[in-house]
Design a protein around this motif. Structure first.
Motif, PDB file in Angstrom:
ATOM      1  N   TRP A 298       0.834  -1.201   0.000  1.00  0.00           N
ATOM      2  CA  TRP A 298       0.000   0.000   0.000  1.00  0.00           C
ATOM      3  C   TRP A 298       0.873   1.257   0.000  1.00  0.00           C
ATOM      4  O   TRP A 298       0.620   2.202  -0.764  1.00  0.00           O
ATOM      5  CB  TRP A 298      -0.908   0.022   1.244  1.00  0.00           C
ATOM      6  CG  TRP A 298      -1.549   1.358   1.421  1.00  0.00           C
ATOM      7  CD1 TRP A 298      -2.689   1.804   0.826  1.00  0.00           C
ATOM      8  CD2 TRP A 298      -1.047   2.467   2.190  1.00  0.00           C
ATOM      9  NE1 TRP A 298      -2.937   3.119   1.186  1.00  0.00           N
ATOM     10  CE2 TRP A 298      -1.941   3.548   2.026  1.00  0.00           C
ATOM     11  CE3 TRP A 298       0.068   2.647   3.014  1.00  0.00           C
ATOM     12  CZ2 TRP A 298      -1.759   4.778   2.637  1.00  0.00           C
ATOM     13  CZ3 TRP A 298       0.263   3.874   3.628  1.00  0.00           C
ATOM     14  CH2 TRP A 298      -0.641   4.927   3.450  1.00  0.00           C
ATOM     15  N   ALA A 299       1.876   1.301   0.862  1.00  0.00           N
ATOM     16  CA  ALA A 299       2.718   2.487   0.983  1.00  0.00           C
ATOM     17  C   ALA A 299       3.429   2.793  -0.330  1.00  0.00           C
ATOM     18  O   ALA A 299       3.472   3.948  -0.778  1.00  0.00           O
ATOM     19  CB  ALA A 299       3.734   2.300   2.107  1.00  0.00           C
ATOM     20  N   VAL A 300       3.980   1.773  -0.974  1.00  0.00           N
ATOM     21  CA  VAL A 300       4.697   1.970  -2.234  1.00  0.00           C
ATOM     22  C   VAL A 300       3.753   2.455  -3.326  1.00  0.00           C
ATOM     23  O   VAL A 300       4.058   3.399  -4.074  1.00  0.00           O
ATOM     24  CB  VAL A 300       5.409   0.667  -2.659  1.00  0.00           C
ATOM     25  CG1 VAL A 300       5.985   0.805  -4.075  1.00  0.00           C
ATOM     26  CG2 VAL A 300       6.521   0.309  -1.670  1.00  0.00           C
ATOM     27  N   ILE A 336      10.412   7.403  -5.762  1.00  0.00           N
ATOM     28  CA  ILE A 336      10.893   7.381  -4.381  1.00  0.00           C
ATOM     29  C   ILE A 336      12.391   7.100  -4.413  1.00  0.00           C
ATOM     30  O   ILE A 336      12.833   6.142  -5.062  1.00  0.00           O
ATOM     31  CB  ILE A 336      10.194   6.287  -3.545  1.00  0.00           C
ATOM     32  CG1 ILE A 336       8.670   6.335  -3.733  1.00  0.00           C
ATOM     33  CG2 ILE A 336      10.557   6.433  -2.073  1.00  0.00           C
ATOM     34  CD1 ILE A 336       7.953   5.136  -3.125  1.00  0.00           C
ATOM     35  N   LYS A 337      13.165   7.909  -3.716  1.00  0.00           N
ATOM     36  CA  LYS A 337      14.611   7.700  -3.664  1.00  0.00           C
ATOM     37  C   LYS A 337      14.950   6.562  -2.711  1.00  0.00           C
ATOM     38  O   LYS A 337      14.260   6.350  -1.716  1.00  0.00           O
ATOM     39  CB  LYS A 337      15.312   8.979  -3.208  1.00  0.00           C
ATOM     40  CG  LYS A 337      15.169  10.151  -4.175  1.00  0.00           C
ATOM     41  CD  LYS A 337      15.837  11.399  -3.629  1.00  0.00           C
ATOM     42  CE  LYS A 337      15.691  12.567  -4.592  1.00  0.00           C
ATOM     43  NZ  LYS A 337      16.316  13.804  -4.050  1.00  0.00           N
ATOM     44  N   ASN A 348      10.834  -2.163  -7.947  1.00  0.00           N
ATOM     45  CA  ASN A 348      11.277  -1.021  -8.741  1.00  0.00           C
ATOM     46  C   ASN A 348      10.138  -0.058  -9.051  1.00  0.00           C
ATOM     47  O   ASN A 348      10.253   0.788  -9.940  1.00  0.00           O
ATOM     48  CB  ASN A 348      11.985  -1.467 -10.030  1.00  0.00           C
ATOM     49  CG  ASN A 348      13.440  -1.815  -9.782  1.00  0.00           C
ATOM     50  OD1 ASN A 348      14.284  -0.948  -9.586  1.00  0.00           O
ATOM     51  ND2 ASN A 348      13.739  -3.109  -9.759  1.00  0.00           N
ATOM     52  N   LEU A 349       9.032  -0.185  -8.299  1.00  0.00           N
ATOM     53  CA  LEU A 349       7.963   0.800  -8.407  1.00  0.00           C
ATOM     54  C   LEU A 349       8.344   2.092  -7.703  1.00  0.00           C
ATOM     55  O   LEU A 349       7.595   3.070  -7.750  1.00  0.00           O
ATOM     56  CB  LEU A 349       6.664   0.240  -7.832  1.00  0.00           C
ATOM     57  CG  LEU A 349       6.066  -0.928  -8.620  1.00  0.00           C
ATOM     58  CD1 LEU A 349       4.780  -1.407  -7.978  1.00  0.00           C
ATOM     59  CD2 LEU A 349       5.822  -0.553 -10.076  1.00  0.00           C
ATOM     60  N   LEU A 393       5.597   9.757   1.596  1.00  0.00           N
ATOM     61  CA  LEU A 393       4.528   9.202   2.432  1.00  0.00           C
ATOM     62  C   LEU A 393       3.824  10.312   3.212  1.00  0.00           C
ATOM     63  O   LEU A 393       2.594  10.300   3.352  1.00  0.00           O
ATOM     64  CB  LEU A 393       5.099   8.158   3.391  1.00  0.00           C
ATOM     65  CG  LEU A 393       4.075   7.408   4.253  1.00  0.00           C
ATOM     66  CD1 LEU A 393       3.064   6.670   3.390  1.00  0.00           C
ATOM     67  CD2 LEU A 393       4.787   6.427   5.187  1.00  0.00           C
ATOM     68  N   ARG A 394       4.585  11.280   3.705  1.00  0.00           N
ATOM     69  CA  ARG A 394       3.990  12.405   4.420  1.00  0.00           C
ATOM     70  C   ARG A 394       3.059  13.199   3.491  1.00  0.00           C
ATOM     71  O   ARG A 394       1.987  13.639   3.912  1.00  0.00           O
ATOM     72  CB  ARG A 394       5.091  13.307   4.977  1.00  0.00           C
ATOM     73  CG  ARG A 394       4.556  14.445   5.843  1.00  0.00           C
ATOM     74  CD  ARG A 394       5.662  15.199   6.554  1.00  0.00           C
ATOM     75  NE  ARG A 394       6.580  15.845   5.622  1.00  0.00           N
ATOM     76  CZ  ARG A 394       7.839  15.466   5.407  1.00  0.00           C
ATOM     77  NH1 ARG A 394       8.326  14.415   6.043  1.00  0.00           N
ATOM     78  NH2 ARG A 394       8.609  16.115   4.547  1.00  0.00           N
ATOM     79  N   GLN A 395       3.463  13.358   2.243  1.00  0.00           N
ATOM     80  CA  GLN A 395       2.609  14.077   1.294  1.00  0.00           C
ATOM     81  C   GLN A 395       1.328  13.301   1.003  1.00  0.00           C
ATOM     82  O   GLN A 395       0.259  13.890   0.839  1.00  0.00           O
ATOM     83  CB  GLN A 395       3.380  14.334  -0.006  1.00  0.00           C
ATOM     84  CG  GLN A 395       4.473  15.374   0.117  1.00  0.00           C
ATOM     85  CD  GLN A 395       5.103  15.705  -1.229  1.00  0.00           C
ATOM     86  OE1 GLN A 395       4.616  15.307  -2.279  1.00  0.00           O
ATOM     87  NE2 GLN A 395       6.190  16.459  -1.198  1.00  0.00           N
TER      88      GLN A 395
END
Length: 454
Positions: A298-300, A336-337, A348-349, A393-395
């Motif tokens: 979910w997070a990714v 995402i870095k 690799n998403l 994630l904060r955004q």
């Protein structure tokens, strides 16, 4: 039985689109301003971001990059995905062995330590299976290998969603109509408001709570997602019941397989061979690993699609060109870095921009081509949205919270609509009959899936 036609060869995933009823975007050939580097949060696109000449030129450059990579595929890529597959298999075996043995440990400390190690390895295995292996193989990234099972038509992953249902809702709908409200059903997953183009309702006040439920049960949301979409998509088809019956039966067969394996068969085997405590350590480890995998996935996914600068489109341009499609993928995605292992665990998403413009390119190439893609974006004054995981994630959380509250105008619109009491309730006779007993306990989409089994 497969629900999708076979994919024979890997090719660029630029879709063939049919015009919608929406008014087309302005395409009179006049110069239109490119997106400004100074943008407000949560941008909405209502007209073509680039003039046709520029979007066509961008398409040529991206096509050239795509062909250079796809023309070089060979043994290195084949060995890579086979190593990933082997890692998934062997790490799962080791993890399940540790979970079973944990119940036989004499000391409480050894029990907990072994259980934690087994659960961590199983979580790693399931994440790798879901992200770097399953997602990418089922996108057709390795179909060129003609491998007997590492191909988009035969591979199935270790979650409750059948591959064909996911390929329809994700490979086709999401990647074709990316971020178009009403066409890309991944915009909020019919549960969370993430743009002002979605009308506000009182349930949106619980956006953050709904998000938490979605995150913890993400594989289940993905599993029923295509059912919810297809009921509307095939509503006018005379074969609606037949199509939905096939999908529902496939779904519940996969649910039965996954639940039976993780929560019944493996704990039972552990109980019969090593005792009750081993059954409990196996069951709890499986439940925890599935939850960890759900939260990570979910997070990714959300960090790749719902950051502050992820653009939402109001409608599809009836004259959308390949270059326009590329622009829409770039504007609607966020990277995402991270280091090499972070990228592997995301499938690799973490290079969501590269994935959306080249979904059938082996994902292991995304990091290598990212600087070139970024340079092309800057050349055409397109934002290349990337940031640290914590930042993105904060955004995402900020966006979800922002759209849980209505503006003054949205509140007035809602009150006017509720006064008219416009309720759309369409249920088949069989669904209504089932719903009588289960209405309080099952979401509507689950009731629909059950109704269409018969």
């Amino acid at each position: 039985m497969r629900l999708l036609p076979p994919v024979n060869t890997a090719q660029s995933a630029t879709p063939m689109l049919t015009p919608l009823s929406d008014a087309p975007l302005a395409r009179d050939g006049s110069e239109q301003p490119a997106p400004s580097s100074q943008q407000t949060p949560y941008p909405t696109v209502t007209q073509a971001p680039l003039p046709k000449a520029q979007s066509d030129a961008l398409a040529v450059e991206l096509d050239t990059l795509y062909k250079s990579v796809m023309g070089s595929l060979g043994q290195d890529e084949a060995k890579y995905i086979q190593r990933i597959y082997a890692t998934v298999v062997y790490s799962e075996l080791v993890a399940r062995g540790l979970l079973a043995v944990a119940g036989r440990m004499s000391s409480r400390r050894s029990q907990i330590g072994t259980w934690l190690l087994g659960t961590s390895i199983l979580s790693f295995s399931k994440i790798l299976n879901n992200m770097e292996l399953g997602h990418n193989v089922m996108h057709g990234q390795y179909d060129w290998m003609q491998h007997p099972h590492l191909n988009s038509q035969k591979f199935d992953w270790d979650i409750v969603c059948p591959a064909p249902l996911w390929q329809h809702s994700h490979n086709y709908l999401h990647h074709t109509f990316t971020n178009i409200v009403g066409r890309d059903h991944d915009v909020g997953y019919h549960l969370i408001r993430v743009t002002d183009e979605q009308p506000w309702t009182p349930s949106d006040r619980h956006n953050l709570l709904s998000t938490a439920v979605l995150a913890f049960s993400f594989e289940w949301a993905v599993a029923f997602h295509d059912i919810q979409i297809s009921v509307d998509e095939y509503a006018d088809s005379p074969d609606l019941h037949k199509i939905m019956q096939q999908k529902s039966r496939a779904l519940f067969a996969k649910i039965g397989h996954q639940v039976g394996k993780d929560y019944i068969a493996l704990p039972a085997i552990a109980a019969m061979t090593l005792g009750r405590r081993s059954a409990l350590s196996t069951l709890s480890g499986n439940m925890t690993a599935n939850t960890v995998r759900n939260l990570w996935t979910w997070a990714v996914i959300f960090c790749g699609h719902f950051t502050e600068q992820a653009h939402i489109y109001t409608h599809l341009d009836a004259d959308e060109s390949k270059g326009d499609w590329y622009v829409r993928q770039i504007l609607g995605s966020s990277n995402i870095k991270g280091n090499k292992w972070f990228h592997i665990l995301t499938g690799n998403l973490s290079h969501q921009i590269e994935h959306h413009i080249f979904p059938d390119m082996p994902a292991s190439h995304y990091a290598r081509i990212a600087p070139q893609v970024k340079a092309i974006c800057h050349k055409y004054d397109l934002p290349y949205n990337t940031g640290r995981f914590s930042t993105q994630l904060r955004q995402v959380i900020g966006r979800i919270h922002h759209f849980s509250k209505p503006s003054k105008q949205e509140w007035q619109t809602y009150q006017s609509a509720s006064a008219a009491d416009a309720t759309h309730a369409h249920k088949s006779a069989s669904e209504s009959e089932i719903a009588k007993g289960l209405n309080r306990f099952l979401p509507p989409v689950v009731r629909k899936a059950i109704a269409y089994i018969w």
